[in-house]
Design a protein around this motif. Structure first.
Motif, PDB file in Angstrom:
ATOM      1  N   GLY A   1       0.810  -1.217   0.000  1.00 29.81           N
ATOM      2  CA  GLY A   1       0.000   0.000   0.000  1.00 29.81           C
ATOM      3  C   GLY A   1       0.837   1.258   0.000  1.00 29.81           C
ATOM      4  O   GLY A   1       1.628   1.476   0.890  1.00 29.81           O
ATOM      5  N   CYS A   2       0.667   2.129  -0.980  1.00 26.56           N
ATOM      6  CA  CYS A   2       1.471   3.350  -1.067  1.00 26.56           C
ATOM      7  C   CYS A   2       0.601   4.574  -1.326  1.00 26.56           C
ATOM      8  O   CYS A   2       1.052   5.557  -1.872  1.00 26.56           O
ATOM      9  CB  CYS A   2       2.505   3.226  -2.182  1.00 26.56           C
ATOM     10  N   ALA A   3      -0.657   4.514  -0.944  1.00 20.93           N
ATOM     11  CA  ALA A   3      -1.559   5.595  -1.270  1.00 20.93           C
ATOM     12  C   ALA A   3      -1.310   6.831  -0.411  1.00 20.93           C
ATOM     13  O   ALA A   3      -1.574   7.946  -0.834  1.00 20.93           O
ATOM     14  CB  ALA A   3      -3.006   5.131  -1.111  1.00 20.93           C
ATOM     15  N   GLU A   4      -0.816   6.651   0.804  1.00 27.25           N
ATOM     16  CA  GLU A   4      -0.641   7.771   1.707  1.00 27.25           C
ATOM     17  C   GLU A   4       0.832   8.153   1.798  1.00 27.25           C
ATOM     18  O   GLU A   4       1.709   7.328   1.605  1.00 27.25           O
ATOM     19  CB  GLU A   4      -1.152   7.392   3.099  1.00 27.25           C
ATOM     20  N   PRO A   5       1.136   9.437   2.128  1.00 27.40           N
ATOM     21  CA  PRO A   5       2.531   9.841   2.297  1.00 27.40           C
ATOM     22  C   PRO A   5       3.201   9.037   3.396  1.00 27.40           C
ATOM     23  O   PRO A   5       2.575   8.680   4.387  1.00 27.40           O
ATOM     24  CB  PRO A   5       2.411  11.327   2.685  1.00 27.40           C
ATOM     25  N   ALA A   6       4.484   8.757   3.221  1.00 34.87           N
ATOM     26  CA  ALA A   6       5.212   7.985   4.223  1.00 34.87           C
ATOM     27  C   ALA A   6       5.525   8.849   5.432  1.00 34.87           C
ATOM     28  O   ALA A   6       5.903  10.019   5.285  1.00 34.87           O
ATOM     29  CB  ALA A   6       6.510   7.454   3.622  1.00 34.87           C
ATOM     30  N   PRO A   7       5.363   8.320   6.642  1.00 32.92           N
ATOM     31  CA  PRO A   7       5.673   9.097   7.834  1.00 32.92           C
ATOM     32  C   PRO A   7       7.174   9.163   8.065  1.00 32.92           C
ATOM     33  O   PRO A   7       7.928   8.324   7.592  1.00 32.92           O
ATOM     34  CB  PRO A   7       4.986   8.293   8.948  1.00 32.92           C
ATOM     35  N   GLU A   8       7.616  10.187   8.767  1.00 31.03           N
ATOM     36  CA  GLU A   8       9.009  10.271   9.155  1.00 31.03           C
ATOM     37  C   GLU A   8       9.273   9.247  10.254  1.00 31.03           C
ATOM     38  O   GLU A   8       8.386   8.897  11.014  1.00 31.03           O
ATOM     39  CB  GLU A   8       9.340  11.677   9.681  1.00 31.03           C
ATOM     40  N   ALA A   9      10.519   8.749  10.333  1.00 26.02           N
ATOM     41  CA  ALA A   9      10.856   7.770  11.361  1.00 26.02           C
ATOM     42  C   ALA A   9      12.254   8.056  11.876  1.00 26.02           C
ATOM     43  O   ALA A   9      13.243   7.828  11.198  1.00 26.02           O
ATOM     44  CB  ALA A   9      10.778   6.359  10.796  1.00 26.02           C
ATOM     45  N   ALA A  10      12.351   8.611  13.080  1.00 31.73           N
ATOM     46  CA  ALA A  10      13.645   8.972  13.644  1.00 31.73           C
ATOM     47  C   ALA A  10      14.225   7.869  14.513  1.00 31.73           C
ATOM     48  O   ALA A  10      15.418   7.822  14.758  1.00 31.73           O
ATOM     49  CB  ALA A  10      13.504  10.255  14.466  1.00 31.73           C
ATOM     50  N   THR A  11      13.386   6.973  14.991  1.00 33.07           N
ATOM     51  CA  THR A  11      13.840   5.880  15.849  1.00 33.07           C
ATOM     52  C   THR A  11      13.499   4.546  15.198  1.00 33.07           C
ATOM     53  O   THR A  11      12.572   4.473  14.388  1.00 33.07           O
ATOM     54  CB  THR A  11      13.176   5.955  17.235  1.00 33.07           C
ATOM     55  N   PRO A  12      14.237   3.493  15.530  1.00 37.14           N
ATOM     56  CA  PRO A  12      13.952   2.183  14.927  1.00 37.14           C
ATOM     57  C   PRO A  12      12.518   1.755  15.180  1.00 37.14           C
ATOM     58  O   PRO A  12      12.061   1.765  16.326  1.00 37.14           O
ATOM     59  CB  PRO A  12      14.946   1.245  15.630  1.00 37.14           C
ATOM     60  N   PRO A  13      11.766   1.416  14.141  1.00 32.51           N
ATOM     61  CA  PRO A  13      10.384   0.979  14.326  1.00 32.51           C
ATOM     62  C   PRO A  13      10.323  -0.411  14.938  1.00 32.51           C
ATOM     63  O   PRO A  13      11.277  -1.191  14.865  1.00 32.51           O
ATOM     64  CB  PRO A  13       9.810   0.989  12.906  1.00 32.51           C
ATOM     65  N   VAL A  14       9.205  -0.698  15.552  1.00 30.04           N
ATOM     66  CA  VAL A  14       9.006  -2.011  16.162  1.00 30.04           C
ATOM     67  C   VAL A  14       8.825  -3.048  15.055  1.00 30.04           C
ATOM     68  O   VAL A  14       8.048  -2.847  14.116  1.00 30.04           O
ATOM     69  CB  VAL A  14       7.777  -2.003  17.091  1.00 30.04           C
ATOM     70  N   ALA A  15       9.542  -4.153  15.148  1.00 25.08           N
ATOM     71  CA  ALA A  15       9.434  -5.207  14.140  1.00 25.08           C
ATOM     72  C   ALA A  15       8.084  -5.908  14.256  1.00 25.08           C
ATOM     73  O   ALA A  15       7.525  -6.019  15.352  1.00 25.08           O
ATOM     74  CB  ALA A  15      10.554  -6.226  14.325  1.00 25.08           C
ATOM     75  N   PRO A  16       7.536  -6.382  13.144  1.00 18.35           N
ATOM     76  CA  PRO A  16       6.279  -7.135  13.210  1.00 18.35           C
ATOM     77  C   PRO A  16       6.482  -8.424  13.994  1.00 18.35           C
ATOM     78  O   PRO A  16       7.604  -8.923  14.121  1.00 18.35           O
ATOM     79  CB  PRO A  16       5.957  -7.420  11.740  1.00 18.35           C
ATOM     80  N   VAL A  17       5.405  -8.931  14.534  1.00 24.26           N
ATOM     81  CA  VAL A  17       5.470 -10.149  15.343  1.00 24.26           C
ATOM     82  C   VAL A  17       4.636 -11.231  14.678  1.00 24.26           C
ATOM     83  O   VAL A  17       3.493 -10.992  14.276  1.00 24.26           O
ATOM     84  CB  VAL A  17       4.954  -9.887  16.773  1.00 24.26           C
ATOM     85  N   LEU A  18       5.208 -12.400  14.545  1.00 29.20           N
ATOM     86  CA  LEU A  18       4.497 -13.552  13.993  1.00 29.20           C
ATOM     87  C   LEU A  18       4.276 -14.582  15.087  1.00 29.20           C
ATOM     88  O   LEU A  18       5.138 -14.803  15.935  1.00 29.20           O
ATOM     89  CB  LEU A  18       5.308 -14.194  12.868  1.00 29.20           C
ATOM     90  N   SER A  19       3.125 -15.243  15.046  1.00 28.64           N
ATOM     91  CA  SER A  19       2.905 -16.356  15.957  1.00 28.64           C
ATOM     92  C   SER A  19       3.722 -17.547  15.483  1.00 28.64           C
ATOM     93  O   SER A  19       4.209 -17.585  14.341  1.00 28.64           O
ATOM     94  CB  SER A  19       1.420 -16.727  15.994  1.00 28.64           C
ATOM     95  N   ALA A  20       3.886 -18.529  16.350  1.00 33.52           N
ATOM     96  CA  ALA A  20       4.631 -19.741  15.967  1.00 33.52           C
ATOM     97  C   ALA A  20       3.975 -20.416  14.769  1.00 33.52           C
ATOM     98  O   ALA A  20       4.654 -20.895  13.855  1.00 33.52           O
ATOM     99  CB  ALA A  20       4.715 -20.693  17.153  1.00 33.52           C
ATOM    100  N   ALA A  21       2.643 -20.446  14.760  1.00 30.47           N
ATOM    101  CA  ALA A  21       1.928 -21.082  13.653  1.00 30.47           C
ATOM    102  C   ALA A  21       2.134 -20.317  12.352  1.00 30.47           C
ATOM    103  O   ALA A  21       2.330 -20.920  11.286  1.00 30.47           O
ATOM    104  CB  ALA A  21       0.438 -21.174  13.981  1.00 30.47           C
ATOM    105  N   GLU A  22       2.090 -18.981  12.418  1.00 35.91           N
ATOM    106  CA  GLU A  22       2.311 -18.166  11.224  1.00 35.91           C
ATOM    107  C   GLU A  22       3.729 -18.350  10.691  1.00 35.91           C
ATOM    108  O   GLU A  22       3.944 -18.454   9.479  1.00 35.91           O
ATOM    109  CB  GLU A  22       2.065 -16.699  11.548  1.00 35.91           C
ATOM    110  N   SER A  23       4.698 -18.415  11.599  1.00 31.90           N
ATOM    111  CA  SER A  23       6.085 -18.607  11.186  1.00 31.90           C
ATOM    112  C   SER A  23       6.264 -19.934  10.471  1.00 31.90           C
ATOM    113  O   SER A  23       6.903 -20.012   9.419  1.00 31.90           O
ATOM    114  CB  SER A  23       7.015 -18.545  12.403  1.00 31.90           C
TER     115      SER A  23
END
Length: 222
Positions: free
Chosen positions: A31-53
């Motif tokens: 999805g790229c419809a909206e402007p990208a936000p600024e990010a000065a600090t490392p963003p939180v990584a996504p989390v996967l469940s064991a089943a999803e992994s």
């Protein structure tokens, strides 16, 4: 990872898709419809469940086996025990070491993103089988298959344009002007990279000094 298998004798140059590519090239934006936000600090990584992994690893290996079996029809898919899941920055070395252990002359390429393998054409089938075996023993962390968010891309953009640019400049590399953040996001993964300006033959040493990503970027165990 997009593994580049290069010949140094009879085997022809071949590229193989292993399901995901290095972060710089393939973690796609959703999805790229909206402007990208600024990010000065490392963003939180996504989390996967064991089943999803596990489901993502299964799908990844199924795709890799399909590629191997098309390349070398008649192969019988082996039952391979997993040794451990590896992060993106250690995946090429894990594959090269594993392939070497199976009798092939293999090494990580100069860019650190693929593996160079030396094998005669007559061993194509054996090499396809060995590559699948090594991918199954040391699969890539499935978190790398999750698309980068706009916040993560904004962070990468800032890190490249500030930290990496400064580091490369100190190494004598003249880095080209970065596009706007929105342009970078909209054109990712075929976007600007400060490493495009690194002279041929210097990329390996430069990456050791000026890494593409902070060490903890997306290093989340599944």
């Amino acid at each position: 990872i997009f593994m580049v298998i290069r010949s140094v004798n009879q085997r022809s140059v071949r590229s193989q898709w292993l399901g995901v590519a290095p972060l710089v090239a393939v973690l796609l934006l959703s999805g790229c419809a909206e402007p990208a936000p600024e990010a000065a600090t490392p963003p939180v990584a996504p989390v996967l469940s064991a089943a999803e992994s596990e489901q993502m690893l299964t799908t990844w290996l199924d795709g890799y086996w399909d590629s191997a079996s098309r390349s070398s029809p008649g192969l019988e898919r082996p039952d391979v025990a997993r040794v451990r899941i590896v992060d993106w920055n250690e995946f090429p070395q894990a594959q090269a070491t594993c392939l070497s252990g199976l009798g092939f002359e293999a090494k990580v390429d100069e860019a650190g993103r693929g593996v160079e393998v030396s094998a005669p054409t007559a061993q194509d089938g054996a090499l396809d089988l060995a590559q699948y075996t090594c991918a199954a023993q040391y699969p890539l962390n499935p978190i790398m298959q999750v698309p980068l968010s706009k916040t993560e891309l904004a962070y990468v953009y800032s890190y490249w344009d500030k930290n990496v640019r400064s580091c490369l400049t100190s190494e004598g590399v003249v880095v080209s002007e970065a596009p706007s953040l929105d342009t970078f996001v909209d054109s990712y993964p075929n976007s600007w990279s400060p490493y495009e300006d690194v002279p041929e033959g210097k990329l390996s040493s430069v990456l050791a000094t000026c890494p593409e990503y902070p060490e903890d970027f997306r290093r989340t165990a599944p």
